[in-house]
Scaffold this motif. Structure first.
Motif, mmCIF file in Angstrom:
data_model
loop_
_atom_site.group_PDB
_atom_site.id
_atom_site.type_symbol
_atom_site.label_atom_id
_atom_site.label_comp_id
_atom_site.label_asym_id
_atom_site.label_seq_id
_atom_site.Cartn_x
_atom_site.Cartn_y
_atom_site.Cartn_z
ATOM 1 N N THR A 102 3.359 1.058 -0.207
ATOM 2 C CA THR A 102 3.150 2.380 -0.789
ATOM 3 C C THR A 102 3.705 2.404 -2.212
ATOM 4 O OG1 THR A 102 5.191 3.022 0.358
ATOM 5 C CG2 THR A 102 3.114 3.692 1.361
ATOM 6 N N GLY A 105 8.837 5.318 -4.217
ATOM 7 C CA GLY A 105 9.288 6.624 -3.752
ATOM 8 C C GLY A 105 8.572 7.135 -2.520
ATOM 9 N N TRP A 106 7.523 6.433 -2.073
ATOM 10 C CA TRP A 106 6.760 6.851 -0.903
ATOM 11 C C TRP A 106 7.119 5.968 0.290
ATOM 12 C CZ3 TRP A 106 2.836 10.708 -0.617
ATOM 13 C CH2 TRP A 106 2.594 11.366 -1.828
ATOM 14 N N SER A 107 7.327 6.598 1.446
ATOM 15 C CA SER A 107 7.624 5.872 2.679
ATOM 16 C C SER A 107 6.503 6.109 3.689
ATOM 17 C CB SER A 107 8.959 6.341 3.281
ATOM 18 O OG SER A 107 8.842 7.690 3.711
ATOM 19 N N THR A 109 5.703 6.933 7.837
ATOM 20 C CA THR A 109 6.163 7.306 9.164
ATOM 21 C C THR A 109 5.228 6.664 10.180
ATOM 22 O OG1 THR A 109 7.068 9.407 8.405
ATOM 23 C CG2 THR A 109 6.654 9.198 10.761
ATOM 24 N N GLU A 129 10.564 2.216 4.651
ATOM 25 C CA GLU A 129 10.471 2.188 3.189
ATOM 26 C C GLU A 129 9.457 1.130 2.761
ATOM 27 O OE1 GLU A 129 14.330 1.794 1.438
ATOM 28 O OE2 GLU A 129 15.037 3.713 2.226
ATOM 29 N N THR A 130 8.192 1.511 2.886
ATOM 30 C CA THR A 130 7.111 0.580 2.590
ATOM 31 C C THR A 130 6.872 0.402 1.093
ATOM 32 O OG1 THR A 130 5.693 2.475 3.079
ATOM 33 C CG2 THR A 130 5.835 0.766 4.753
ATOM 34 N N ASP A 131 7.678 1.065 0.253
ATOM 35 C CA ASP A 131 7.544 0.859 -1.191
ATOM 36 C C ASP A 131 8.233 -0.413 -1.666
ATOM 37 O OD1 ASP A 131 10.064 1.898 -0.713
ATOM 38 O OD2 ASP A 131 10.004 3.358 -2.365
ATOM 39 N N TRP A 132 8.985 -1.078 -0.749
ATOM 40 C CA TRP A 132 9.604 -2.351 -1.132
ATOM 41 C C TRP A 132 9.633 -3.379 0.000
ATOM 42 C CZ3 TRP A 132 13.696 -4.384 1.543
ATOM 43 C CH2 TRP A 132 14.433 -3.508 2.357
ATOM 44 N N GLN A 164 6.780 11.383 0.256
ATOM 45 C CA GLN A 164 7.767 11.062 -0.763
ATOM 46 C C GLN A 164 9.159 11.307 -0.177
ATOM 47 O OE1 GLN A 164 5.722 13.591 -3.860
ATOM 48 N NE2 GLN A 164 6.211 11.862 -5.174
ATOM 49 N N HIS A 165 9.711 10.270 0.422
ATOM 50 C CA HIS A 165 10.926 10.465 1.229
ATOM 51 C C HIS A 165 12.132 10.861 0.395
ATOM 52 C CE1 HIS A 165 12.646 6.342 0.328
ATOM 53 N NE2 HIS A 165 11.389 6.169 -0.038
ATOM 54 N N LYS A 166 12.234 10.419 -0.835
ATOM 55 C CA LYS A 166 13.370 10.810 -1.667
ATOM 56 C C LYS A 166 13.330 12.298 -2.017
ATOM 57 C CE LYS A 166 15.648 6.947 -2.120
ATOM 58 N NZ LYS A 166 17.048 6.810 -1.608
#
Length: 246
Positions: A102, A105-107, A109, A129-132, A164-166
Motif C-alpha cells: 500500500t 501511511g496506508w495499512s 485490515t 503495515e503493508t506500506d513496508w 490510513q492507520h496513522k
C-alpha cells in the motif's frame, strides 16, 4: 492510487470486489436486511479472497496441530500450502498467497467477510503495515467449539480493506451534549418525530405507510423536508475495482 498485489504462487486464490449478497439476508421476507445501508456498505467496502477448493476441517478440542484435521473435497496436492493448523489450539490458518503493498501511511485490515456468518468458527482480525512489510500475512480462524466446519469453493475466507492507520491516532474523541450542537439536535428531533409518526401509522395499518414499507432517508441520502438537503458526498452503493494486470 494503487493497491499492489503480488501473487506468491502460480495459482493464487481469486481476488474480487466485496459482494453484497448474504444467504441469511436473502432468507428474510422481502429481503429486509438489504434495506440497511450500513450492512450493504460494509459487505462491499473491500475485496474478498476466495477459496480455491472446498474443504472441511474438524477440531477435537485438543491443543495440538494434529487435533485439527483438514479434508479437501477432492485430492489437492497443495492443500497444506493453503490451509493448515499452524498456531495450534483450535486455530485454522489459511494463506491468501499474495504480498500486498500500500502507499505510505496506508495499512491493510485482514478479516472475515463482513456479515458472513459461519457456525462453529470465528474469523480473527489483523491490521498489517503493508506500506513496508516485505512478506505476506496469514488469515486465521478460531474454532468456537469442537466440531466440523466447511468452506465451499469460491467462498470468501479473507476480506481486505485499507485505511490510513496513522490518521486514526490523530482522532480525539470528545463527548458533548446534543444541546451544544443546535443544528444537529434539530435534525435529530425532526427525524425522530417523523420516525415515530411513521411507525405509529404502520402499526395501525395505514395503507400509505404499508405501501411505503420503510423510511429511506439514509438510504437515499436525504434529510426530513424541513431540514434541506444532505451532502452530495452520500453514497449508497460501493464500487470497488477489479484487479488488473500491471
Amino acid at each position: 492510487m494503487e493497491l499492489e498485489c503480488y501473487p506468491m504462487s502460480q495459482r493464487p486464490p481469486d481476488l474480487v470486489p466485496g459482494r453484497q449478497s448474504r444467504d441469511w439476508m436473502d432468507a428474510f421476507a422481502s429481503r429486509h436486511p438489504y434495506r440497511c445501508l450500513p450492512l450493504n456498505m460494509a459487505n462491499t467496502t473491500g475485496w474478498e479472497i476466495l477459496c480455491p477448493f472446498g474443504f472441511s476441517a474438524e477440531w477435537n478440542g485438543g491443543p495440538a496441530q494434529s487435533d485439527i484435521v483438514v479434508t479437501p473435497d477432492r485430492p489437492e496436492p497443495d492443500v497444506k500450502h493453503f490451509v493448515t493448523s499452524h498456531f495450534t489450539r483450535g486455530v485454522l490458518t489459511m494463506h491468501p498467497q499474495y504480498l500486498f503493498r500500500t502507499p505510505p501511511g496506508w495499512s491493510m485490515t485482514c478479516q472475515g467477510s463482513p456479515n458472513h456468518i459461519k457456525d462453529g468458527i470465528q474469523a480473527l482480525v489483523g491490521v498489517v503495515e503493508t506500506d513496508w512489510l516485505p512478506f505476506p500475512f496469514t488469515m486465521n480462524w478460531i474454532f468456537t467449539r469442537p466440531g466440523k466446519i466447511r468452506f465451499d469453493k469460491g467462498e470468501p475466507f479473507c476480506f481486505i480493506t485499507i485505511a490510513q492507520h496513522k490518521k486514526a491516532e490523530e482522532a480525539q474523541p470528545v463527548i458533548r451534549s446534543l444541546g451544544s450542537n443546535p443544528t444537529m439536535q434539530g435534525q435529530y428531533e425532526a427525524w425522530l418525530k417523523q420516525r415515530s409518526d411513521f411507525n405509529s401509522r404502520l402499526a395501525s395499518g395505514d395503507p400509505e405507510a404499508a405501501k411505503e414499507a420503510w423510511q429511506r432517508f439514509y438510504f437515499k441520502g436525504e434529510l426530513p423536508d424541513q431540514l434541506g438537503k444532505a451532502p452530495a458526498s452520500h453514497t449508497n452503493k460501493r464500487r470497488m475495482k477489479m484487479p488488473r494486470i500491471g
